[in-house]
Structure formats: C-alpha cells, structure tokens
Enzyme design. Sequence first.
Site, PDB file in Angstrom:
ATOM      1  N   HIS A   1       0.865  -1.185   0.000  1.00 28.57           N
ATOM      2  CA  HIS A   1       0.000   0.000   0.000  1.00 28.57           C
ATOM      3  C   HIS A   1       0.894   1.224   0.000  1.00 28.57           C
ATOM      4  O   HIS A   1       1.885   1.270   0.727  1.00 28.57           O
ATOM      5  CB  HIS A   1      -0.907   0.031   1.240  1.00 28.57           C
ATOM      6  CG  HIS A   1      -2.052   0.977   1.100  1.00 28.57           C
ATOM      7  ND1 HIS A   1      -1.922   2.319   1.297  1.00 28.57           N
ATOM      8  CD2 HIS A   1      -3.345   0.763   0.757  1.00 28.57           C
ATOM      9  CE1 HIS A   1      -3.088   2.909   1.095  1.00 28.57           C
ATOM     10  NE2 HIS A   1      -3.970   2.006   0.751  1.00 28.57           N
TER      11      HIS A   1
ATOM     12  N   ASP B   1      -8.088  -5.362   0.209  1.00 29.72           N
ATOM     13  CA  ASP B   1      -8.580  -6.235  -0.869  1.00 29.72           C
ATOM     14  C   ASP B   1      -8.254  -7.705  -0.625  1.00 29.72           C
ATOM     15  O   ASP B   1      -9.012  -8.592  -1.030  1.00 29.72           O
ATOM     16  CB  ASP B   1      -7.975  -5.784  -2.209  1.00 29.72           C
ATOM     17  CG  ASP B   1      -8.499  -4.423  -2.629  1.00 29.72           C
ATOM     18  OD1 ASP B   1      -7.736  -3.608  -3.156  1.00 29.72           O
ATOM     19  OD2 ASP B   1      -9.696  -4.157  -2.390  1.00 29.72           O
TER      20      ASP B   1
END
Length: 370
Positions: free
Chosen positions: A261, A313
């Site tokens: 991320h 996710d």
Amino acid sequence: MKDQTVIPGLDGVIATETDVSYLDVEQEEIVIKGYDLIELSEKITYIELAHLLFEGTLPNKEEEAKFESALKKEYALPDEFLSIYNNLPKDMNAMDALRTGISALGSFDPLLEDRSTSANREKSLRLLAKIPNIVANSYHKLTGATPVEPREDLPFSSNFLYMITGKVPTALEAEIFDQSLMVYSEHEMPNSTFTARVIASTQADIYGAYTGAVASLKGSLHGGANEAVMYLLLEGKTVDGLETLLFEKLKNKERIMGFGHRVYMKKMDPRATLMKKALKRLAKDRGREDLVEMCQRGEDILREEKGLYPNLDYYAAPVYYLLNIPIPLYTPVFFAARAVGLGAHVIEQHDNNRLYRPRVKYTGPRNLHP
Ligand code: SDX
C-alpha cells in the site's frame, strides 16, 4: 524558475485540506470526521456512516430513519435505463458497465449542473441509492439473468446483497457485508478520490467526477486488486498450491495483488485486520476454514519474502466469495461502498474550490524550427 523537483506519483504530496478523513499511519487510525473507522465499523451501520459523511454528524434514530427512507425513495432507475445495456457487448467488464451507467444517469438528474451544497448532497444521496441497482442489474442484464427489483423492506446493505445474489442474506451475511461496505467507504486521497476532486475542481458536475473515479478504481493497482486476489486463491486451490504459485510469481518478480500500500507501506492495513476477523467468522459458518489457512499462508510468505502486508482487498475478496458475490462484481461493490466518501469529497471541493493545475519538468528539446 521555481524548484523543479518531480515527485513521482505525487508520493507523500499534500494535495488539499479536508475534514473528511485522514490516515494516521503512526497511530494506525483511519480518521473519518473525527471517528476511528475501525471502531465505527464494529459499532454502527453503513447507513449511519453515510449520514456522518454527507451530513457531518452521526444520526439519532429519527434522523437515521428519515435518511434511509429518503434513500429508498431514490432506489428506482429511470424507466428504460437498463435498455442502455441491450446494445452493449455481453462480455462488457462490470466496471465499464457501471461507468457507463453513472455517466448516463447524470442526464436524468434535474440538478445536474447545480453545484450548491444542498444540490450536491441531494445528488450524492441519489447516486448512493442507485449505484447498487446499477451494479446488480447491469450485470444481470449483460449475463442474461432477470433484473432484481430493490426491496424496501430490507435494510440498505441487505437489499444490495439481495439484488446481487437474489437471496435474502442471513443475519451473519448481512452484518459482514455491511461491515465490508464501511471499511471500503472512505480512505483519504486514493487515486480514484483524487480523480473525482480533480474533475470537480473545474466546476464539472458530480456525475462526471464519479465517472472518472470509476475509471480509476478499475485499475489492478487500485480497486481491481480484489478480483485478482480471488482468481489467485482459486488458481492456488490449496495451501500448498498457493505457496508454490506465490514463490513462482515472486521468482518472476510479479506483483502479488492484495499486498502492499502506498501509505501503509510496511504495515498491515487496519481494514484488512478487520476483514480477516470477518472471514474467520464466515468461513467457520460455511465450513471453509481451508480458505482462512490459505490466506494466512499467503500473508506469511509475502511478509517473510518481501516485507509486505495485506491491504483490505486481500481479505475482502474471500469474504465476497463466501457471500456468493460474482467475482466480476467485487470492484463494483467496492465502488458502490466508496460512493459515500466520494460524495463528501466532491461536496467539499465544490464548496471551497481551487482548480487543480500542476506544472511539469520539461525534458524535451527547445528552439526547434519547422
Ligand atoms: C487500494 O490509496 C488507497 O488508499 C487505495 C485503497 C483505497 O481504499 O482506496 O487502499 C485501495 O487500491 C489498495 C491497493 C490494491 N492494490 C494491490 O493490491 C496491487 C498490488 N499492490 C502494489 O501494486 C502496490 O503495493 C501499490 C500499488 C498498492 C502501492 O505501490 P507503490 O506505493 O507505488 O509502491 P511501489 O510499486 O513503488 O513498490 C515498492 C516496492 C517495489 O519493489 P522494488 O521494485 O523497489 O524492489 O515494493 C514492491 C515493488 O516491486 N511491491 C510489491 C508489491 N507491492 C509493492 N511486490 C510484489 N507484490 C506487491 N503487491
């Protein structure tokens, strides 16, 4: 000439002031209008969170009932709206179908060009109400299934899941799906939200801003990752199979979807931790603890081999799989949940606007003549 330092990907650049949300990586807190998103996701419902983002306060029971009833009045799509999909390719990507639908929807809105706070609030509410209907029924239309009418007797998120699967969710399914919408709802300044604000900053309308945001979120580096995670888990089939697959991909220097991320970098996304807990509850209910073991093995490998941690996710994908959501709808569901965050950002942008117009560091030739 002013400083010409290029910041690739605008990494770490502060793009605007906002009171919508902030990722406090040090404190591992996702701040939403002063609250911690993880605490909100365990204590309230998505509709209460929507009220907080659109109206600025958590609703009391009366305000919540009024807000949800206003939403339900907006569930219906304009007559003949779904006929848009009659002449489009049947194998159209579900995010492209959603993007097409949102873009067309704007032309049915009498307030389309009104950028006042009240008009943008009304349009955000309309989009929040109609996007689940477009997500579910554009997919049913393109796959030849019968469209499912919204049910006003169900809570907002239960109706959304019902429209996708055709089955009324159990209490556990409804609770976990509602929680997934909350953790997907708002996340500061990801590419898709920035896209929406850049578009809105020209005084373009909110439907155009959402249309751009859908286009951005489709990308596999962004929202498209959740679908890719599920295909990866299905390809791995078992814990050992996934292990072999991951080591092969890492050897080929491939990106493993669901990990890493831009903001959390070498930390676990707090939303992933919450969805991991939800996955364990749902997997136990389904007798699919094998899926939890697979995900844990994948998490261990990426941490040990690359120092990378799961993002939302990675754990949202197997949760959606056990909720019987078709894989092509994982990213459209992510977008539908993010509709509340996008609304808050576009309202804020139009209320206090400055046109986005960055500069460049020119590396091409000069003084050429034809
Ligand atoms: C979302 O911004 C948001 O908040 C987004 C989001 C939201 O709520 O809106 O959180 C939703 O988009 C989550 C991210 C979903 N995407 C994926 O899971 C795709 C896989 N992830 C990566 O592509 C990557 O981690 C990004 C895109 C998420 C972040 O990439 P960065 O910050 O640009 O980092 P990078 O690409 O420069 O990578 C740094 C290093 C590289 O190694 P080196 O080349 O320096 O040796 O880490 C490696 C990368 O190769 N790396 C990965 C990796 N992610 C980074 N290696 C393997 N697999 C990965 N997933």
